[in-house]
Every structure is written in C-alpha cells, then in structure tokens.
Design a protein around this motif. Structure first.
Motif, PDB file in Angstrom:
ATOM      1  N   SER A  49       0.831  -1.200   0.000  1.00  0.00           N
ATOM      2  CA  SER A  49       0.000   0.000   0.000  1.00  0.00           C
ATOM      3  C   SER A  49       0.864   1.247   0.000  1.00  0.00           C
ATOM      4  O   SER A  49       1.868   1.328   0.690  1.00  0.00           O
ATOM      5  N   ILE A  67      -0.794   5.471   3.972  1.00  0.00           N
ATOM      6  CA  ILE A  67      -0.807   5.142   5.392  1.00  0.00           C
ATOM      7  C   ILE A  67      -1.632   6.194   6.118  1.00  0.00           C
ATOM      8  O   ILE A  67      -1.488   7.390   5.858  1.00  0.00           O
ATOM      9  N   SER A  68      -2.483   5.736   7.013  1.00  0.00           N
ATOM     10  CA  SER A  68      -3.267   6.676   7.815  1.00  0.00           C
ATOM     11  C   SER A  68      -2.872   6.553   9.280  1.00  0.00           C
ATOM     12  O   SER A  68      -2.569   5.454   9.762  1.00  0.00           O
ATOM     13  N   VAL A  69      -2.857   7.688   9.948  1.00  0.00           N
ATOM     14  CA  VAL A  69      -2.715   7.736  11.405  1.00  0.00           C
ATOM     15  C   VAL A  69      -3.852   8.621  11.886  1.00  0.00           C
ATOM     16  O   VAL A  69      -3.837   9.834  11.674  1.00  0.00           O
ATOM     17  N   ASN A  70      -4.863   7.993  12.472  1.00  0.00           N
ATOM     18  CA  ASN A  70      -6.123   8.683  12.791  1.00  0.00           C
ATOM     19  C   ASN A  70      -6.676   9.311  11.515  1.00  0.00           C
ATOM     20  O   ASN A  70      -6.875   8.620  10.531  1.00  0.00           O
ATOM     21  N   THR A 112       5.329   5.452  14.010  1.00  0.00           N
ATOM     22  CA  THR A 112       4.146   5.852  14.776  1.00  0.00           C
ATOM     23  C   THR A 112       4.131   5.199  16.160  1.00  0.00           C
ATOM     24  O   THR A 112       4.394   3.999  16.303  1.00  0.00           O
ATOM     25  N   THR A 159      -3.690   5.763  15.740  1.00  0.00           N
ATOM     26  CA  THR A 159      -3.935   4.415  15.230  1.00  0.00           C
ATOM     27  C   THR A 159      -3.499   4.367  13.781  1.00  0.00           C
ATOM     28  O   THR A 159      -4.035   5.067  12.917  1.00  0.00           O
ATOM     29  N   LYS A 160      -2.516   3.533  13.495  1.00  0.00           N
ATOM     30  CA  LYS A 160      -1.906   3.474  12.174  1.00  0.00           C
ATOM     31  C   LYS A 160      -2.484   2.316  11.375  1.00  0.00           C
ATOM     32  O   LYS A 160      -2.673   1.213  11.888  1.00  0.00           O
ATOM     33  N   SER A 161      -2.749   2.571  10.093  1.00  0.00           N
ATOM     34  CA  SER A 161      -3.233   1.506   9.213  1.00  0.00           C
ATOM     35  C   SER A 161      -2.848   1.812   7.764  1.00  0.00           C
ATOM     36  O   SER A 161      -2.579   2.954   7.410  1.00  0.00           O
ATOM     37  N   SER A 162      -2.806   0.763   6.945  1.00  0.00           N
ATOM     38  CA  SER A 162      -2.546   0.918   5.524  1.00  0.00           C
ATOM     39  C   SER A 162      -3.869   0.975   4.772  1.00  0.00           C
ATOM     40  O   SER A 162      -4.819   0.244   5.117  1.00  0.00           O
ATOM     41  N   LEU A 163      -3.947   1.820   3.763  1.00  0.00           N
ATOM     42  CA  LEU A 163      -5.199   2.000   3.022  1.00  0.00           C
ATOM     43  C   LEU A 163      -5.087   1.378   1.629  1.00  0.00           C
ATOM     44  O   LEU A 163      -4.005   1.267   1.083  1.00  0.00           O
TER      45      LEU A 163
END
Length: 227
Positions: free
Chosen positions: A124, A127-130, A165, A223-227
């Motif tokens: 991906s 990347i999102s953090v919140n 993060t 909160t970290k996640s891949s989009l």
C-alpha cells in the motif's frame, strides 16, 4: 524512502547524497563493502545503490551475502564496469536494475521512481494515522478534508514519524535518518522543521498528533493503518 548509497568515490557519493536528500529521500552513505553489508544487516533500507568496485568487499560479494542473509532490500547497481559478465552476475544475484557511470541524474531518479511504483504495486502506498493520510508515492498529505502542502524535507520528516508511529524518536535519530547528520547539540534544525511541520499538520485541529517528549524527542501518536 530510505536509501543506502554504497560508493567509495567521495565527490560522487556527496553528489548523490545531496541530490537524493533534495528529492526528499532519507540517505545514508557507505564507502566500503564491509561497512555497507553491516549497515544493510542492521537497518532496513528501501533501496541500496551499489557500486561494484569497492574496498573491503566487492559489490558482487555484498549481493551474495545479502542473499545468504535473506536481506530483501532492492539493489540497483551503479557502476562504471562495462563487462557484461559482472553485470549479469549481479542481476542474477538479485539486483533489480543497472545504471552505468557516468549517468544522467534525472535518469537515476527515474529508475528509483520506477522501482517505487513496482514496490507500491504490491504494498500500500497510503498510510493513515487517525485522520491523517500520507501517500508515500504521490507525496500527498491530507488531514480530514484538508490537503497539507509540505516541502520535500518536511515530507521526509513526516514520513519518518509515520513509519515510527507511537515510538519516541530522538533528535539524534531524526538528524541521522532525515538529514544524514551526526548529532550536533548546537544545531536547532530539527526544532525549526518540527515547528513548521506541527503548524501544518496540527494547527486548527482538535487533537494534536505530534507530541514533544521532553528531554527525549518526538512522537507521532495515533492508530496506524494501511489503506
């Protein structure tokens, strides 16, 4: 993107370092094969730019050891060697591309971008953090509905924070990984850029994402996640 440049000619190494930093990449240098292998084994690099004719250990030996140690950092060979056999051997050992010295700077950057697209085709790019979204390929940054415009160095700093993060990173770590500088207690470059980054990323939002950990360093929290 964190790049290790393995080049023993000081002027060329300095030129490559400066150009890559200006392009927004994180850069480390190594001028001999043994040191380069140690760096590649102890840190994660998104790309290694590798000369073949090196003191300590040749580029071919480095590639053999990278394979033996199962180090998966992509390698682009950057060499003045014109002999087909060594280039073919390097590619067979896992190098993903080859560019011959002397090279055009824009061509090298284009080869790096091609590699980025291949990597991000599998991984991906976003990347999102919140509510903060960072696109590592397009270098677009959004927070909520607001687009945040960053300079190349500000983006490199934000990318380093995002990749770490919820971890505290020290001023020394930031200087080494974003500016490729040793710790200088007199320099306030990190404080200046961090102030600018926080003003763009956090100002006007209810919750601040970038924290100062007094006496230790800085942290991007969320909160970290891949989009």
């Amino acid at each position: 993107m964190k790049i290790l440049v393995v080049e023993d000619e000081p002027k060329l190494a300095g030129f490559m370092q400066q150009g890559l930093l200006q392009a927004g990449y994180q850069v480390q240098l190594s001028n001999n094969g043994t040191e380069a292998l140690n760096k590649a084994a102890s840190e994660i690099f998104d790309l290694i730019l590798l000369d073949l004719m090196l003191p300590g250990m040749t580029g071919i030996d480095i590639l053999k050891n990278l394979r033996a140690f199962k180090i998966s950092s992509p390698v682009i060979i950057v060499s003045a060697l014109s002999g087909t056999s060594q280039i073919v051997e390097g590619l067979d050992l896992g190098a993903v591309d080859y560019i011959k010295k002397p090279f055009e700077w824009e061509e090298l950057l284009a080869r790096i971008r091609i590699l980025q697209r291949k990597i991000y085709a599998v991984e991906s790019t976003r990347i999102s953090v919140n509510d903060l979204v960072v696109d590592l390929m397009t270098r677009q940054v959004m927070r909520g509905e607001k687009q945040i415009l960053l300079t190349a160095k500000e983006f490199a700093l934000l990318e380093y924070l995002v990749r770490n993060t919820n971890r505290v990173v020290s001023k020394n770590q930031i200087l080494e990984n974003v500016w490729n500088m040793d710790f200088d207690p007199e320099s306030n470059i990190v404080e200046v850029y961090m102030y600018q980054l926080r003003r763009k990323v956090d100002k006007g939002f209810e919750n601040s994402l970038i924290e100062t950990v007094i006496g230790v360093g800085y942290k991007l929290t969320g909160t970290k996640s891949s989009l």
